[in-house]
Design an enzyme around this catalytic site. Structure first.
Site, PDB file in Angstrom:
ATOM      1  N   TYR A  70       5.669 -12.107 -17.269  1.00 23.04           N
ATOM      2  CA  TYR A  70       6.097 -10.950 -16.465  1.00 23.04           C
ATOM      3  C   TYR A  70       7.167 -10.135 -17.185  1.00 23.04           C
ATOM      4  O   TYR A  70       7.175  -8.905 -17.110  1.00 23.04           O
ATOM      5  CB  TYR A  70       6.539 -11.379 -15.059  1.00 23.04           C
ATOM      6  N   ARG A  73       5.361  -7.958 -19.556  1.00 26.94           N
ATOM      7  CA  ARG A  73       4.715  -6.829 -18.867  1.00 26.94           C
ATOM      8  C   ARG A  73       5.749  -5.796 -18.431  1.00 26.94           C
ATOM      9  O   ARG A  73       5.520  -4.595 -18.466  1.00 26.94           O
ATOM     10  CB  ARG A  73       3.918  -7.336 -17.657  1.00 26.94           C
ATOM     11  N   ASP A 107       3.089  -1.421 -10.530  1.00 22.43           N
ATOM     12  CA  ASP A 107       3.900  -0.845 -11.617  1.00 22.43           C
ATOM     13  C   ASP A 107       5.016   0.092 -11.159  1.00 22.43           C
ATOM     14  O   ASP A 107       5.855   0.497 -11.975  1.00 22.43           O
ATOM     15  CB  ASP A 107       3.002  -0.139 -12.642  1.00 22.43           C
ATOM     16  N   HIS A 122       0.242  -4.881  -3.124  1.00 18.38           N
ATOM     17  CA  HIS A 122       0.361  -6.084  -3.966  1.00 18.38           C
ATOM     18  C   HIS A 122       1.771  -6.285  -4.514  1.00 18.38           C
ATOM     19  O   HIS A 122       1.965  -7.064  -5.437  1.00 18.38           O
ATOM     20  CB  HIS A 122      -0.671  -6.028  -5.109  1.00 18.38           C
ATOM     21  N   CYS A 130      13.080 -14.706  -4.240  1.00 21.14           N
ATOM     22  CA  CYS A 130      13.282 -16.149  -4.404  1.00 21.14           C
ATOM     23  C   CYS A 130      11.933 -16.862  -4.265  1.00 21.14           C
ATOM     24  O   CYS A 130      11.173 -16.581  -3.337  1.00 21.14           O
ATOM     25  CB  CYS A 130      14.257 -16.631  -3.326  1.00 21.14           C
TER      26      CYS A 130
HETATM   27  N1  APR Z   1      -8.602   7.875 -13.581  1.00 23.18           N
HETATM   28  C1  APR Z   1      -9.136   7.378 -12.440  1.00 23.18           C
HETATM   29  N2  APR Z   1      -9.791   6.212 -12.402  1.00 23.18           N
HETATM   30  C2  APR Z   1      -9.936   5.514 -13.535  1.00 23.18           C
HETATM   31  C3  APR Z   1      -9.401   5.960 -14.773  1.00 23.18           C
HETATM   32  C4  APR Z   1      -8.713   7.211 -14.763  1.00 23.18           C
HETATM   33  N3  APR Z   1      -8.183   7.707 -15.880  1.00 23.18           N
HETATM   34  N4  APR Z   1      -9.687   5.039 -15.719  1.00 23.18           N
HETATM   35  C5  APR Z   1     -10.346   4.047 -15.106  1.00 23.18           C
HETATM   36  N5  APR Z   1     -10.518   4.332 -13.792  1.00 23.18           N
HETATM   37  C6  APR Z   1     -11.167   3.527 -12.750  1.00 23.18           C
HETATM   38  C7  APR Z   1     -12.232   2.576 -13.242  1.00 23.18           C
HETATM   39  O1  APR Z   1     -13.489   3.255 -13.357  1.00 23.18           O
HETATM   40  C8  APR Z   1     -12.240   1.509 -12.143  1.00 23.18           C
HETATM   41  O2  APR Z   1     -13.133   1.857 -11.098  1.00 23.18           O
HETATM   42  O3  APR Z   1     -10.184   2.700 -12.168  1.00 23.18           O
HETATM   43  C9  APR Z   1     -10.808   1.551 -11.612  1.00 23.18           C
HETATM   44  C10 APR Z   1      -9.950   0.346 -11.991  1.00 23.18           C
HETATM   45  O4  APR Z   1     -10.506  -0.801 -11.423  1.00 23.18           O
HETATM   46  P1  APR Z   1      -9.739  -2.224 -11.435  1.00 23.18           P
HETATM   47  O5  APR Z   1      -9.223  -2.503 -12.812  1.00 23.18           O
HETATM   48  O6  APR Z   1     -10.638  -3.222 -10.794  1.00 23.18           O
HETATM   49  O7  APR Z   1      -8.436  -1.933 -10.572  1.00 23.18           O
HETATM   50  P2  APR Z   1      -8.189  -1.934  -9.006  1.00 23.18           P
HETATM   51  O8  APR Z   1      -9.351  -1.389  -8.260  1.00 23.18           O
HETATM   52  O9  APR Z   1      -6.866  -1.331  -8.819  1.00 23.18           O
HETATM   53  O10 APR Z   1      -8.088  -3.481  -8.731  1.00 23.18           O
HETATM   54  C11 APR Z   1      -7.501  -3.939  -7.550  1.00 23.18           C
HETATM   55  O11 APR Z   1      -7.363  -6.160  -8.458  1.00 23.18           O
HETATM   56  O12 APR Z   1      -6.890  -7.025 -10.559  1.00 23.18           O
HETATM   57  C12 APR Z   1      -6.481  -6.958  -9.216  1.00 23.18           C
HETATM   58  O13 APR Z   1      -4.317  -7.028  -8.302  1.00 23.18           O
HETATM   59  C13 APR Z   1      -5.129  -6.303  -9.202  1.00 23.18           C
HETATM   60  O14 APR Z   1      -4.312  -4.531  -7.850  1.00 23.18           O
HETATM   61  C14 APR Z   1      -5.412  -4.912  -8.623  1.00 23.18           C
HETATM   62  C15 APR Z   1      -6.650  -5.146  -7.776  1.00 23.18           C
END
Ligand code: APR
Length: 264
Positions: A70, A73, A107, A122, A130
């Site tokens: 973490y 990150r 983030d 999240h 804690c």
């Molecule tokens: N603008 C908009 N969308 C985008 C871009 C961009 N520049 N680049 C990628 N994407 C899209 C992708 O096509 C995909 O559909 O963003 C999405 C990201 O998907 P994930 O990585 O699965 O993220 P998310 O939907 O936020 O996942 C939800 O899953 O991994 C866990 O806890 C983590 O909060 C996260 C949760």
């Protein structure tokens, strides 16, 4: 980029909507260079299982390993900035009676861009709690114990500081979730951006809004189940479409052409 590129009925909706709910995911931060959860498991971290790095059991077994991941990150995050998509969402809020921004991202970039009252489903990687009591830990305490990996908790003799994020197997904060459901059920327009819509319960917010009579708009370069059931799908990155949407919403709140302050 101008509102002429948007479907006319979407322009009308942006101009007449009063209550807007937004759901964002990793995609809106992609153009800030934030690695997704999976992408953050590169290099040194590749060999570790996600359950080892992001679960209460993993932390219990090896607090230093999880803390160090973490911290790495957080360092990456400190080197990035909100992008035009985050900024557009922060600006858009002022054009509606209510504007509730729900995010799955940890983030904190929406807040850094100026969005207020963000519902972080999240959690937020920048805050600490804690590990035993889940009580917040102040930045002062963290600074005073920064050399410890992880720092101890001020709230429990056996506790450590841990990031204030929801780990595998943990429940989402109930009040935050309820507020997100309420915003989805009460909006005229639900704007979804940058989420694959694969993780519940966030993924159900657009259908809650739709069932309650709201229109749904999805922004994503790759179509998802949400795009396919949305009223409008704008294919492309957030930095392309979100500023256009904010400008269009802003045109409406300034009233018809020729009535702006400078013209009076
Ligand atoms: N603008 C908009 N969308 C985008 C871009 C961009 N520049 N680049 C990628 N994407 C899209 C992708 O096509 C995909 O559909 O963003 C999405 C990201 O998907 P994930 O990585 O699965 O993220 P998310 O939907 O936020 O996942 C939800 O899953 O991994 C866990 O806890 C983590 O909060 C996260 C949760």
């Amino acid at each position: 980029m101008n509102s002429g590129e948007l479907p006319p009925d979407l322009v009308d909706c942006l101009r007449s909507a009063r209550h807007v709910a937004v759901l964002t995911g990793a995609g809106v931060s992609a153009e800030s260079g934030i690695p997704t959860f999976r992408d953050a498991q590169t290099g040194l971290w590749e060999k570790h299982d996600p359950m080892q790095l992001a679960s209460p059991e993993g932390f219990e077994a090896d607090p230093k390993l999880v803390w160090d991941w973490y911290q790495w990150r957080r360092k990456l995050l400190a080197e990035t900035s909100p992008n035009a998509g985050h900024e557009a969402l922060a600006e858009m809020a002022q054009h509606f009676d209510s504007f509730v921004l729900v995010t799955q991202n940890v983030d904190g970039l929406h807040e850094r861009a100026g969005s207020k009252g963000v519902l972080e489903l999240h959690g937020n990687i920048r805050r600490n709690i804690c590990s035993r009591t889940f009580k917040p830990i102040s930045e002062n305490w963290m600074a005073e114990h920064a050399e410890r990996r992880p720092p101890p908790s001020p709230h429990h003799p056996d506790g450590f500081a841990r990031p204030d994020v929801v780990w595998f197997g943990e429940a989402l904060d109930e009040a935050t979730l309820e507020a997100a459901f309420a915003a989805a059920a009460d909006c005229d327009l639900m704007l979804v951006a940058g989420t694959a819509g694969a993780v519940q319960p966030a993924a159900s917010l657009p259908s809650i809004a739709h069932r309650a009579g709201a229109r749904v708009l999805d922004v994503n370069p790759a179509a998802t189940d949400i795009s396919r059931s949305a009223d409008w799908y704008l294919a492309g990155p957030g930095t392309q479409w979100l500023p256009t949407l904010a400008r269009t919403a802003g045109d409406a709140s300034r009233g018809p052409a020729g009535t702006g302050g400078e013209d009076l």
